[in-house]
Scaffold this motif. Structure first.
Motif, PDB file in Angstrom:
ATOM      1  N   VAL A 180       0.857  -1.195   0.000  1.00 41.71           N
ATOM      2  CA  VAL A 180       0.000   0.000   0.000  1.00 41.71           C
ATOM      3  C   VAL A 180       0.889   1.239   0.000  1.00 41.71           C
ATOM      4  O   VAL A 180       1.744   1.395   0.883  1.00 41.71           O
ATOM      5  CB  VAL A 180      -0.927   0.025   1.229  1.00 41.71           C
ATOM      6  N   VAL A 182       0.914   5.112   0.544  1.00 38.13           N
ATOM      7  CA  VAL A 182       0.129   6.204   1.116  1.00 38.13           C
ATOM      8  C   VAL A 182       0.659   7.521   0.565  1.00 38.13           C
ATOM      9  O   VAL A 182       1.770   7.935   0.871  1.00 38.13           O
ATOM     10  CB  VAL A 182       0.199   6.203   2.657  1.00 38.13           C
ATOM     11  N   VAL A 206      -3.318   4.873  -1.869  1.00 40.39           N
ATOM     12  CA  VAL A 206      -4.305   5.607  -1.076  1.00 40.39           C
ATOM     13  C   VAL A 206      -3.915   7.076  -1.147  1.00 40.39           C
ATOM     14  O   VAL A 206      -2.844   7.463  -0.672  1.00 40.39           O
ATOM     15  CB  VAL A 206      -4.314   5.122   0.388  1.00 40.39           C
ATOM     16  N   ILE A 244      -6.904   0.604   4.843  1.00 40.62           N
ATOM     17  CA  ILE A 244      -5.876  -0.415   4.708  1.00 40.62           C
ATOM     18  C   ILE A 244      -6.357  -1.749   5.272  1.00 40.62           C
ATOM     19  O   ILE A 244      -6.068  -2.820   4.711  1.00 40.62           O
ATOM     20  CB  ILE A 244      -4.578   0.045   5.395  1.00 40.62           C
ATOM     21  N   SER A 245      -7.106  -1.725   6.346  1.00 38.94           N
ATOM     22  CA  SER A 245      -7.654  -2.952   6.921  1.00 38.94           C
ATOM     23  C   SER A 245      -8.626  -3.614   5.948  1.00 38.94           C
ATOM     24  O   SER A 245      -8.651  -4.849   5.817  1.00 38.94           O
ATOM     25  CB  SER A 245      -8.358  -2.648   8.251  1.00 38.94           C
ATOM     26  N   ASP A 248      -6.632  -5.199   3.210  1.00 44.76           N
ATOM     27  CA  ASP A 248      -6.019  -6.419   3.738  1.00 44.76           C
ATOM     28  C   ASP A 248      -6.999  -7.588   3.668  1.00 44.76           C
ATOM     29  O   ASP A 248      -6.635  -8.695   3.243  1.00 44.76           O
ATOM     30  CB  ASP A 248      -5.576  -6.171   5.172  1.00 44.76           C
ATOM     31  N   ILE A 254      -2.077  -7.951   3.173  1.00 52.66           N
ATOM     32  CA  ILE A 254      -1.099  -7.075   2.541  1.00 52.66           C
ATOM     33  C   ILE A 254       0.285  -7.397   3.093  1.00 52.66           C
ATOM     34  O   ILE A 254       0.429  -7.987   4.161  1.00 52.66           O
ATOM     35  CB  ILE A 254      -1.427  -5.581   2.767  1.00 52.66           C
ATOM     36  N   ILE A 257       3.390  -1.382   3.920  1.00 56.09           N
ATOM     37  CA  ILE A 257       2.908  -0.022   3.650  1.00 56.09           C
ATOM     38  C   ILE A 257       4.140   0.862   3.515  1.00 56.09           C
ATOM     39  O   ILE A 257       5.071   0.768   4.321  1.00 56.09           O
ATOM     40  CB  ILE A 257       2.048   0.528   4.803  1.00 56.09           C
TER      41      ILE A 257
END
Length: 610
Positions: A180, A182, A206, A244-245, A248, A254, A257
């Motif tokens: 991920v 960010v 994200v 993010i959860s 996942d 995942i 990050i």
């Protein structure tokens, strides 16, 4: 060779979702997170106009201000016009660049929704203690990458080997990992995500609801894009954690990050801490971002640090002079692009320069550090550009950058790049050469003190960019620590000269794989870079394009990057902080030749300024 067998087996197993299998001693394994992401664009959904976001607003991009040609500063634009994405994807920009295709009015609060700010960072939860971090790590489930590593434990020695075979195996383990990102940063970072795609990394970005980065999804570079509204600072962290959860759960786990954008580093550190994923302690990240905290940490560890004093008003000037002494430097604590950075040599000079700096900060902005914009208004009280100025000991000597990779607390790569002398008193960058021309003893000393500084701050993992000076009387002295990969051509310079891809290694660290790149004993090539500063004030003539093209056609010139265009107003050295005209990068067999060549090109560069 094992690496060839792995490659062959990977091709055979591609249909099985990636991973390693019988090529490794008959062991058949595959990744847990092989689920495809849900397609959020149903067939019935209307097509999004080119150049616009899913919300119907024009795409926006972080603006940049060149702090040095090796490390641009990114910041949230002050207006939607400044933010409109218009620089990197050719025809896609024409849909909203004016004329008949007028830009649609953005929704209320669009800017605040799309850009991280210091307000968001100030609203982050407190950093976890070492015990709390350890608890979260122990309670978190194993990531798919950790499962792969455990299943090929018999190859542990190879995984931890700084050889081409070891690197090949680590790449196999990285391929298929879900990472991920960010905040993607400004559009000039696109090459990072393209490299991740080439490595087989499955990226989820994200970012703001109107960010340019959603074009990466349309182009097949990333697998998922999730909008994050940043307009309510206290809610950003919890919303990011929720997103993010959900990712996942959707993908089946995942692997990590990360970010390549400076201001998002603290947010990522909080997220990895909360989820027990690989990353640096939040406390260390906070220390690295705060120059005062950094210097206190170095003092506690008995490491060198320059003396400094905060100046809140003219009444503080005599005390600052007494505390720091001369020569010294005054600079805004939150400035950029060397804005308001001036050398002072006496109390009278300090008093006069302080007044000038305040005037510069009143009339200039981060976007226009030279104050050359037509019709620009003073920043005034509402600009809130700079509020505090620091006086700091002047550091003479050679300025360098040390690019470092930390893997599980150990330095696995460290190389020195020389910065050429800056133009004082404005401290404008003039260029760089790599590998360093400093004596080996000095290079080793710079690397060793950088290691100790990173340890004192508490950083343990990832790519770091450390800026120092090797002073004539006190040896290495820190300028600042950047707890992320350096910007601009830093990645390319390390890749071309040493064959080490900092993007690849940062991704390795983000999923918990060892970062142990094979390093050649001798440089592959030597690179010189020169930033051509404006020789005088005036307006750039149309001849600039021909001059740039002439330089691009010269032997051994890798790149010529312009910073101005015909018709631009520029400031020369005699009148203030000079503009950069362009950046020239060359390759040669030796660093000495590279340095001499870029200096020659600078001297011969014809500046059509009238």
């Amino acid at each position: 060779m094992l690496s060839l067998k792995i490659k062959k087996e990977k091709e055979e197993a591609a249909a099985n979702g990636g991973g390693l299998s019988s090529a490794m001693g008959g062991l058949a394994i595959s990744r847990r997170n092989t689920n495809k992401f849900e397609d959020e664009d149903a067939d019935s959904a209307p097509a999004t106009p080119v150049g616009y976001s899913k919300t119907g607003n024009p795409l926006v991009d972080y603006a940049t201000s060149v702090k040095s040609t090796r490390d641009p500063v990114e910041f949230a634009p002050q207006s939607v016009e400044d933010a409109v994405f218009s620089s990197s994807f050719g025809a896609k920009t024409n849909a909203f660049s004016g004329g008949a295709a007028a830009v649609a009015a953005p929704s209320p609060g669009s800017l605040k929704s799309n850009f991280l700010t210091e307000e968001v960072l100030q609203a982050l939860p407190r950093p976890l203690s070492p015990a709390e971090r350890e608890r979260n790590i122990r309670q978190s489930k194993q990531t798919p990458t950790f499962e792969l590593v455990r299943k090929v434990n018999k190859y542990k020695e190879l995984i931890n080997s700084p050889t081409s075979e070891g690197q090949g195996l680590r790449r196999q383990l990285l391929s298929g990992a879900v990472v991920v990102i960010v905040c993607a940063g400004y559009s000039g970072k696109r090459f990072i995500y393209e490299r991740a795609k080439a490595l087989g990394v499955r990226l989820v970005v994200v970012d703001g609801p109107d960010s340019w980065s959603q074009t990466l999804l349309e182009d097949g570079v990333i697998e998922k894009y999730v909008p994050l509204d940043m307009s309510n600072p206290p809610a950003v962290y919890n919303e990011a954690l929720k997103i993010i959860s959900e990712v996942d759960r959707e993908v089946g786990g995942i692997d990590g990050i990360c970010t390549f954008y400076e201001i998002a580093v603290p947010l990522v550190a909080r997220l990895t801490e909360a989820l027990g994923l690989p990353g640096n302690p939040s406390k260390a990240i906070e220390c690295a971002r705060d120059k005062y905290s950094t210097r206190k940490a170095l003092e506690t560890a008995g490491l060198p640090t320059p003396s400094s004093f905060m100046i809140y008003s003219a009444e503080d000037l005599p005390k600052a002079a007494e505390c720091v002494g001369f020569p010294a430097v005054i600079k805004p604590i939150n400035g950029a692009a060397s804005l308001g950075v001036v050398k002072v040599t006496s109390l009278a000079d300090l008093i006069a320069s302080y007044a000038k700096v305040l005037e510069v900060l009143r009339t200039c902005s981060v976007e226009d550090v030279h104050g050359t914009s037509q019709g620009s208004e003073p920043a005034g009280e509402d600009g809130k550009l700079v509020r505090e100025v620091m006086m700091e000991q002047y550091l003479d000597g050679d300025e360098v950058d040390v690019d470092i990779i930390l893997s599980d607390g150990k330095v696995t790569y460290a190389k020195v790049t020389d910065n050429l002398p800056t133009l004082e008193p404005w401290f404008n960058e003039t260029g760089a050469v790599t590998p360093s021309l400093l004596p080996r003893r000095k290079q080793e000393e710079l690397v060793e003190v950088s290691k100790k500084m990173l340890k004192a701050i508490g950083l343990t993992s990832g790519v770091m960019h450390v800026e120092l000076k090797y002073t004539t009387t006190n040896g290495p002295q820190l300028i600042e620590v950047n707890s992320r990969m350096g910007g601009g051509p830093v990645r390319d310079m390390n890749l071309d000269v040493w064959g080490v891809d900092l993007v690849e290694e940062h991704l390795m660290c983000s999923v918990g794989l060892p970062s142990l790149p094979p390093i050649p004993e001798e440089p592959i090539m030597c690179i010189g870079q020169y930033s051509v500063n404006a020789a005088r004030s005036g307006v750039v003539g149309e001849e600039i394009e021909a001059e740039l093209e002439r330089n691009r056609g010269l032997p051994d010139v890798i790149k010529v990057e312009p910073f101005v265009s015909a018709g631009d107003k520029v400031v020369g050295f005699e009148d203030g902080m000079p503009n950069w005209i362009c950046d020239i990068m060359v390759k040669k067999a030796t660093a000495e030749e590279a340095l001499a060549y870029v200096k020659k090109l600078d001297a011969e560069f014809k500046q059509p300024i009238k």
